[in-house]
Motif scaffolding. Sequence first.
Motif: not given
Length: 387
Positions: A319-324, A373-381
């Motif tokens: 599971r991914l839990a993403i706050a942005n 790392a690519a996900l974390r590089g998205i602007n706004g994450i």
Amino acid sequence: MFNIHTLNAISNKGTDRLPADKYNVGAPIDSADAILVRSAKMHDMVLPESVLAIGRAGAGVNNIPVDKMSEQGVVVFNAPGANANAVKELVVAGMLMSIRNLGAAWDFARGLSGTDEEIHKAVEAGKKDFVGFELPGRTLGVIGLGAIGVRVANAAKALGMRVIGFDPGISIERAWELSPEVHQASSVDEVLAKADFVSFHVPLIDATRNLINAERLAFMKENVVVLNFAREGIVDEAAMVAALDAGKAHAYVCDFPSNLTKNHPRCLTFPHLGASTGEAEDNCAIMVVDQIKDYLENGNIRNSVNFPEVRMARSGVQRLAIANRNMPDMVGQISHILGKSNVNIERLTNESRKQVAYTLIDLDSPISDDTLAALRGINGILRIRVL
């Protein structure tokens, strides 16, 4: 192992729900994954990046820098309704004390001296100064129909009062709990114009500051009783005391003493006792601990004051839990990166709240460090956790 730092004493009825093989309760703040707090002031604290969540064992969060936490992707939880019965009982006690002049009567009785016969004579001569009135048939206005306001309204109906309430944002859950005999007003002013008693159950924000002021007191009923067990600042104390001195208002009952009110003969002030029962402290601790635990282990959010409510049953392998930040095409960008990595999404849910958003994604296979790392590089994450 999750590290939990406590800034105040938290009921062990709550902390005992954190198993010792997964949680280190009482860990130093510099390694904390979550913080449990009651009244400690956090605005000037510098928190480590490890902090994922703050749990307030109570309803109000004035002591927490909520906006700053949102910018850092830290979820702030509270425990709405856990102390509702305690506050409701104090509001009812405040109404009864004010209309029967019990504070002044108690002071009178404690000041009596002489023989028992002399005291009895003084009582018979003095009791006329404390004649009060009764609740049935009188109107209580309730501003704010959340967990506490609904209980206060229902209790007043059970005591034979008429009740009028106002809350433009009443939830479906609270609406179901509210007695159908409670009239829901269209504005604060409608409530204040009709109420013999008015009780506040709202947070202190710009829109609620000085809700009771000189202008509103002028059109309220004669001998009105104002009760404030919500937050200091909702009532303009100077205007309230002026109304008491002029005989416009009968009493002011609050949980926030000040030099202006603490010795006033028409004010009943208590030392912030609203949630001060053992049962309320236990209930708050249990609720907020359960919410923190579910968030840390599963990424689910319930009763957050700064992030949307997002809950999803676990499925898949990871599971991914993403706050942005709440920006266009965030879910699209996330999905695109996962697709390029040949990772399939089994289930996804996404919600937003003002400037932030939150997404839970269950995957059918683990993601690589490069994909993360690519996900974390998205602007706004703001935050990504792999659970």
